[in-house]
Motif scaffolding. Structure first.
Motif, PDB file in Angstrom:
ATOM      1  N   ASN A 168       0.815  -1.080  -0.103  1.00 39.33           N
ATOM      2  CA  ASN A 168       0.249  -0.029  -0.171  1.00 39.33           C
ATOM      3  C   ASN A 168       1.229   1.306  -0.646  1.00 39.33           C
ATOM      4  O   ASN A 168       1.020   1.771   0.614  1.00 39.33           O
ATOM      5  N   ALA A 169       1.261   1.520  -1.224  1.00 39.27           N
ATOM      6  CA  ALA A 169       1.955   3.153  -1.598  1.00 39.27           C
ATOM      7  C   ALA A 169       1.950   4.016  -0.243  1.00 39.27           C
ATOM      8  O   ALA A 169       2.481   5.197   0.060  1.00 39.27           O
ATOM      9  N   LEU A 170       0.291   4.425  -0.744  1.00 36.91           N
ATOM     10  CA  LEU A 170      -0.738   5.632   0.025  1.00 36.91           C
ATOM     11  C   LEU A 170       0.012   5.485   2.092  1.00 36.91           C
ATOM     12  O   LEU A 170       0.832   6.317   2.449  1.00 36.91           O
ATOM     13  N   GLU A 171      -0.256   4.327   2.432  1.00 39.41           N
ATOM     14  CA  GLU A 171      -0.154   4.075   3.550  1.00 39.41           C
ATOM     15  C   GLU A 171       1.399   4.489   4.032  1.00 39.41           C
ATOM     16  O   GLU A 171       1.893   5.254   5.299  1.00 39.41           O
ATOM     17  N   ALA A 172       2.286   3.550   2.850  1.00 38.08           N
ATOM     18  CA  ALA A 172       4.034   4.127   3.149  1.00 38.08           C
ATOM     19  C   ALA A 172       4.239   5.542   3.071  1.00 38.08           C
ATOM     20  O   ALA A 172       4.927   5.417   3.935  1.00 38.08           O
ATOM     21  N   ALA A 173       3.567   5.813   2.630  1.00 38.20           N
ATOM     22  CA  ALA A 173       4.130   7.395   1.814  1.00 38.20           C
ATOM     23  C   ALA A 173       3.662   7.704   3.628  1.00 38.20           C
ATOM     24  O   ALA A 173       4.947   9.035   4.178  1.00 38.20           O
ATOM     25  N   TRP A 174       2.742   7.840   4.184  1.00 38.40           N
ATOM     26  CA  TRP A 174       2.116   8.546   5.005  1.00 38.40           C
ATOM     27  C   TRP A 174       3.180   8.113   6.481  1.00 38.40           C
ATOM     28  O   TRP A 174       3.636   8.699   7.562  1.00 38.40           O
ATOM     29  N   ARG A 175       3.159   6.305   6.287  1.00 40.99           N
ATOM     30  CA  ARG A 175       3.739   5.791   7.533  1.00 40.99           C
ATOM     31  C   ARG A 175       5.660   5.955   8.131  1.00 40.99           C
ATOM     32  O   ARG A 175       6.022   6.647   8.805  1.00 40.99           O
ATOM     33  N   PHE A 176       5.952   5.877   6.276  1.00 40.67           N
ATOM     34  CA  PHE A 176       7.684   6.389   6.400  1.00 40.67           C
ATOM     35  C   PHE A 176       7.945   7.644   6.049  1.00 40.67           C
ATOM     36  O   PHE A 176       9.454   8.239   5.820  1.00 40.67           O
ATOM     37  N   GLY A 177       6.938   8.582   5.358  1.00 44.97           N
ATOM     38  CA  GLY A 177       6.721  10.215   5.052  1.00 44.97           C
ATOM     39  C   GLY A 177       8.084  10.234   4.605  1.00 44.97           C
ATOM     40  O   GLY A 177       9.113  10.699   3.543  1.00 44.97           O
ATOM     41  N   LEU A 178       7.951   8.668   2.901  1.00 42.71           N
ATOM     42  CA  LEU A 178       8.420   8.809   1.844  1.00 42.71           C
ATOM     43  C   LEU A 178       7.514   9.773   0.772  1.00 42.71           C
ATOM     44  O   LEU A 178       6.109   9.696   0.403  1.00 42.71           O
ATOM     45  N   ASN A 179       8.638  10.359  -0.302  1.00 42.12           N
ATOM     46  CA  ASN A 179       8.388  10.742  -1.175  1.00 42.12           C
ATOM     47  C   ASN A 179       7.585  10.095  -2.456  1.00 42.12           C
ATOM     48  O   ASN A 179       8.289   9.184  -2.289  1.00 42.12           O
TER      49      ASN A 179
ATOM     50  N   GLY B  59      24.845  -0.903   5.555  1.00 39.14           N
ATOM     51  CA  GLY B  59      25.468  -1.605   5.731  1.00 39.14           C
ATOM     52  C   GLY B  59      26.647   0.226   5.779  1.00 39.14           C
ATOM     53  O   GLY B  59      27.797   0.113   6.317  1.00 39.14           O
ATOM     54  N   ASN B  60      26.077   1.313   6.045  1.00 42.88           N
ATOM     55  CA  ASN B  60      26.261   2.096   5.515  1.00 42.88           C
ATOM     56  C   ASN B  60      26.861   3.075   7.029  1.00 42.88           C
ATOM     57  O   ASN B  60      27.555   4.054   6.678  1.00 42.88           O
ATOM     58  N   SER B  61      27.068   2.074   8.132  1.00 39.04           N
ATOM     59  CA  SER B  61      27.010   2.589   9.326  1.00 39.04           C
ATOM     60  C   SER B  61      26.670   4.113   9.329  1.00 39.04           C
ATOM     61  O   SER B  61      26.858   5.198  10.520  1.00 39.04           O
ATOM     62  N   ARG B  62      25.462   4.375   9.180  1.00 36.21           N
ATOM     63  CA  ARG B  62      24.784   5.426   9.548  1.00 36.21           C
ATOM     64  C   ARG B  62      23.330   5.092   9.915  1.00 36.21           C
ATOM     65  O   ARG B  62      23.155   4.030   9.344  1.00 36.21           O
ATOM     66  N   ALA B  63      22.439   5.694  10.415  1.00 35.23           N
ATOM     67  CA  ALA B  63      21.314   5.336  10.910  1.00 35.23           C
ATOM     68  C   ALA B  63      20.647   6.121   9.567  1.00 35.23           C
ATOM     69  O   ALA B  63      20.537   6.846   9.084  1.00 35.23           O
ATOM     70  N   ILE B  64      19.059   4.830   8.961  1.00 35.35           N
ATOM     71  CA  ILE B  64      18.648   5.280   7.721  1.00 35.35           C
ATOM     72  C   ILE B  64      17.053   5.568   8.810  1.00 35.35           C
ATOM     73  O   ILE B  64      16.273   6.156   7.918  1.00 35.35           O
ATOM     74  N   ILE B  65      16.436   4.823   9.296  1.00 39.48           N
ATOM     75  CA  ILE B  65      15.415   5.529  10.092  1.00 39.48           C
ATOM     76  C   ILE B  65      15.090   6.788   9.686  1.00 39.48           C
ATOM     77  O   ILE B  65      16.008   7.407  11.391  1.00 39.48           O
ATOM     78  N   ARG B  66      14.275   7.630  10.065  1.00 41.85           N
ATOM     79  CA  ARG B  66      14.113   9.239  10.271  1.00 41.85           C
ATOM     80  C   ARG B  66      12.877   9.468  11.187  1.00 41.85           C
ATOM     81  O   ARG B  66      11.557   8.455  10.676  1.00 41.85           O
ATOM     82  N   LEU B  67      12.449   9.514  12.500  1.00 39.15           N
ATOM     83  CA  LEU B  67      11.488   9.714  13.308  1.00 39.15           C
ATOM     84  C   LEU B  67      10.787  11.092  12.536  1.00 39.15           C
ATOM     85  O   LEU B  67      11.056  12.168  12.593  1.00 39.15           O
ATOM     86  N   LEU B  68       9.299  11.038  11.980  1.00 42.34           N
ATOM     87  CA  LEU B  68       8.705  11.519  12.739  1.00 42.34           C
ATOM     88  C   LEU B  68       7.538  12.273  13.325  1.00 42.34           C
ATOM     89  O   LEU B  68       7.880  11.104  14.491  1.00 42.34           O
ATOM     90  N   PRO B  69       7.674  13.386  13.712  1.00 42.45           N
ATOM     91  CA  PRO B  69       6.493  13.859  14.396  1.00 42.45           C
ATOM     92  C   PRO B  69       5.409  13.074  14.883  1.00 42.45           C
ATOM     93  O   PRO B  69       5.222  12.453  13.092  1.00 42.45           O
ATOM     94  N   LEU B  70       4.828  12.975  16.028  1.00 39.91           N
ATOM     95  CA  LEU B  70       3.565  11.993  16.208  1.00 39.91           C
ATOM     96  C   LEU B  70       2.378  13.036  15.090  1.00 39.91           C
ATOM     97  O   LEU B  70       1.360  12.628  15.247  1.00 39.91           O
ATOM     98  N   LYS B  71       2.636  14.474  15.624  1.00 36.91           N
ATOM     99  CA  LYS B  71       1.768  15.480  15.149  1.00 36.91           C
ATOM    100  C   LYS B  71       1.660  16.077  14.217  1.00 36.91           C
ATOM    101  O   LYS B  71       3.337  16.819  13.790  1.00 36.91           O
ATOM    102  N   THR B  72       1.773  16.838  13.424  1.00 38.17           N
ATOM    103  CA  THR B  72       1.946  17.257  11.999  1.00 38.17           C
ATOM    104  C   THR B  72       2.060  18.932  11.962  1.00 38.17           C
ATOM    105  O   THR B  72       1.226  19.062  12.448  1.00 38.17           O
ATOM    106  N   PRO B  73       3.498  19.194  11.844  1.00 36.27           N
ATOM    107  CA  PRO B  73       3.140  21.112  12.056  1.00 36.27           C
ATOM    108  C   PRO B  73       2.371  21.509  11.341  1.00 36.27           C
ATOM    109  O   PRO B  73       1.677  20.529   9.895  1.00 36.27           O
TER     110      PRO B  73
END
Length: 93
Positions: free
Chosen positions: A26-37, A57-71
């Protein structure tokens, strides 16, 4: 590789796997959940396991935490555009 790097790599890989499967189901849900364009969605959908392992394995965090409330200044235009494209595609079927 240190334990921290191994743990981060594993976490990144699992996140990428979850995001890819979410995009495929479900691309629309994924966009919302993961903040993807839309471009990120198309890339995520086609990632191979090998590419995900390399990215993880790039030694950097990929995860991007989004705020619970959209500004207020962040209108849901991206999600609206994705929804409209989903609706357009559904009409073609």
């Amino acid at each position: 590789m240190s334990t921290l790097e191994e743990d981060l790599s594993q976490l990144n890989f699992e996140y990428l796997m979850l995001a890819r499967e979410s995009v495929r189901s479900n691309a629309l849900e994924a966009a919302w959940r993961f903040g993807l364009n839309q471009k990120q969605l198309s890339v995520m959908e086609t990632l191979t396991v090998e590419k995900m392992r390399a990215l993880a394995g790039n030694s950097r965090a990929i995860i991007r935490l989004l705020p619970l409330k959209t500004p207020q200044h962040m209108a849901p235009s991206v999600h609206s555009a994705l929804l409209m494209s989903e609706l357009d595609n559904a009409e073609d079927v």
